[in-house]
Design a protein around this motif. Structure first.
Motif, short mmCIF file in Angstrom:
data_model
loop_
_atom_site.label_atom_id
_atom_site.label_comp_id
_atom_site.label_asym_id
_atom_site.label_seq_id
_atom_site.Cartn_x
_atom_site.Cartn_y
_atom_site.Cartn_z
N LEU A 81 2.76 6.26 -4.03
CA LEU A 81 2.78 7.26 -5.09
C LEU A 81 4.20 7.80 -5.31
CD1 LEU A 81 -0.45 9.27 -4.16
CD2 LEU A 81 -0.22 7.20 -5.57
N PRO A 82 4.47 8.34 -6.48
CA PRO A 82 5.83 8.84 -6.78
C PRO A 82 6.33 9.87 -5.77
CG PRO A 82 4.55 8.67 -8.79
CD PRO A 82 3.60 8.38 -7.67
N GLY A 83 5.45 10.70 -5.22
CA GLY A 83 5.90 11.73 -4.30
C GLY A 83 5.95 11.32 -2.84
N ASP A 84 5.62 10.08 -2.54
CA ASP A 84 5.58 9.63 -1.14
C ASP A 84 6.99 9.54 -0.55
OD1 ASP A 84 2.83 9.36 -1.01
OD2 ASP A 84 2.85 7.24 -1.62
N ARG A 85 7.08 9.91 0.71
CA ARG A 85 8.31 9.65 1.47
C ARG A 85 8.17 8.24 2.06
NH1 ARG A 85 10.09 12.33 7.23
NH2 ARG A 85 12.19 11.43 7.34
N ILE A 86 9.03 7.36 1.66
CA ILE A 86 8.87 5.95 1.99
C ILE A 86 9.80 5.57 3.15
CG2 ILE A 86 9.02 3.58 1.14
CD1 ILE A 86 8.60 4.74 -1.69
N PHE A 87 9.19 5.14 4.25
CA PHE A 87 9.96 4.53 5.34
C PHE A 87 10.08 3.03 5.10
CE2 PHE A 87 8.46 8.47 7.13
CZ PHE A 87 9.45 8.88 8.00
N THR A 88 9.00 2.41 4.68
CA THR A 88 8.98 0.99 4.33
C THR A 88 8.06 0.80 3.13
OG1 THR A 88 9.18 0.36 6.67
CG2 THR A 88 8.50 -1.36 5.12
N LEU A 138 4.91 -1.93 13.43
CA LEU A 138 6.30 -1.51 13.40
C LEU A 138 7.24 -2.52 12.78
CD1 LEU A 138 6.71 0.07 16.96
CD2 LEU A 138 6.41 1.28 14.79
N GLU A 139 6.91 -3.80 12.90
CA GLU A 139 7.90 -4.83 12.59
C GLU A 139 7.56 -5.74 11.43
OE1 GLU A 139 8.75 -6.80 16.33
OE2 GLU A 139 8.65 -4.87 17.37
N ASP A 140 6.30 -5.84 11.05
CA ASP A 140 5.95 -6.73 9.96
C ASP A 140 6.37 -6.11 8.63
OD1 ASP A 140 4.06 -8.14 7.91
OD2 ASP A 140 3.85 -9.30 9.74
N PRO A 141 6.89 -6.91 7.68
CA PRO A 141 7.29 -6.35 6.38
C PRO A 141 6.12 -6.06 5.45
CG PRO A 141 7.67 -8.72 6.42
CD PRO A 141 7.25 -8.33 7.82
#
Length: 291
Positions: A269-276, A204-207
């Motif tokens: 990937l281009p279509g990914d929903r990115i949280f981090t 959850l917390e590591d970058p």
């Protein structure tokens, strides 16, 4: 086969045809019960605010903190009353077809042994703490319980189609290492995370790792690693959504995946929903316990 101590090619002496063995709860030593208590206490200092509500509520419903390793004869009636599941003991990692048959019939196979006191932070093979503390609380939720039953039935089909690697990736990135979206942020529900003090924080917390939105075919194509923290975690919207994904007909999906290359662990990937979008710094440093 692996050289793990608790991996067998056929049922060992004393095991039934379905690979189950008695728990023999009375045979656990004070040291073994103490190891459970140490692990339990450590996780409960970390998980509030990190684990999803379903997991924490499941722990409470099953009362897994009564002192020492849970007695399945006491725990199972509570679990069965909630979702019809029971936990059965097996001597170690079992063949795929055995595992799928148990899940398809709402039986969760758990290792009987517990790690040694000098193995608190890392164990290659799942023990009773990973299996019971990590997995079983989620089975108190009707939707997750239905997902696991459907996964077992899907495994039986995948084995006949030669697509087990795709289904194994789904299990890995949901049941073992899944994250969930919550109004207050991301939460853990995967057993491999909630049973690990270090990965509960790292996930959850590591970058370093990527955290991406769950997409079924994307997950089924993504490689994973079994010996270290994950380089990518997939985030589901809810357990209900996860169950809905599993109820799809996987046949057309498997057909589309034939000939498709596996996706590297670290890829975005281009279509990914990115949280981090992770830095991948941990993996670049060499992985486990890298400075």
């Amino acid at each position: 086969m692996s050289d793990f101590e608790h991996v067998f090619e056929s049922p060992p002496e004393g095991a039934a045809a379905d690979w189950t063995i008695p728990q023999d709860w009375a045979a656990y030593s004070a040291v073994e019960h103490g190891t459970w208590d140490t692990l339990y206490g450590r996780q409960m200092k970390i998980l509030p605010g990190r684990a999803c509500d379903v997991f924490l509520q499941g722990l409470k419903a099953l009362d897994l903190n009564t002192g020492g390793i849970p007695d399945f004869a006491v725990m199972n009636p509570k679990l069965q009353a909630l979702t019809g599941w029971t936990v059965v003991c097996v001597p170690g990692l079992v063949p795929d077809e055995v595992f799928f048959d148990h899940l398809a019939n709402r039986r969760f196979p758990s290792g009987q042994f517990i790690r040694k006191p000098d193995q608190l932070d890392y164990l290659q093979e799942p023990d009773i703490f990973h299996d019971v503390f990590g997995h079983v609380p989620m089975l108190t939720d009707p939707d997750f319980a239905a997902y696991m039953e459907a996964y077992g039935k899907g495994g039986q089909r995948a084995a006949s189609l030669g697509t087990l690697q795709n289904l194994a990736r789904l299990y890995w990135y949901t049941v073992e290492f899944g994250l969930m979206e919550d109004a207050d942020g991301l939460r853990i529900y995967g057993a491999g995370i909630v049973s690990s003090a270090t990965e509960s924080v790292f996930s959850l917390e590591d970058p370093s790792p990527n955290r991406l939105g769950f997409e079924l075919e994307r997950v089924m194509r993504t490689l994973y690693r079994i010996d270290d923290f994950q380089q990518v975690y997939f985030v589901i919207e809810s357990i209900e959504a996860l169950k809905a994904e599993t109820l799809k007909d996987f046949g057309p999906i498997y057909q589309r995946l034939i000939g498709e290359d596996a996706i590297p662990i670290e890829a975005v990937l281009p279509g990914d929903r990115i949280f981090t979008r992770g830095t991948q710094a941990y993996a670049a440093r060499g992985g486990r316990f890298a400075a």
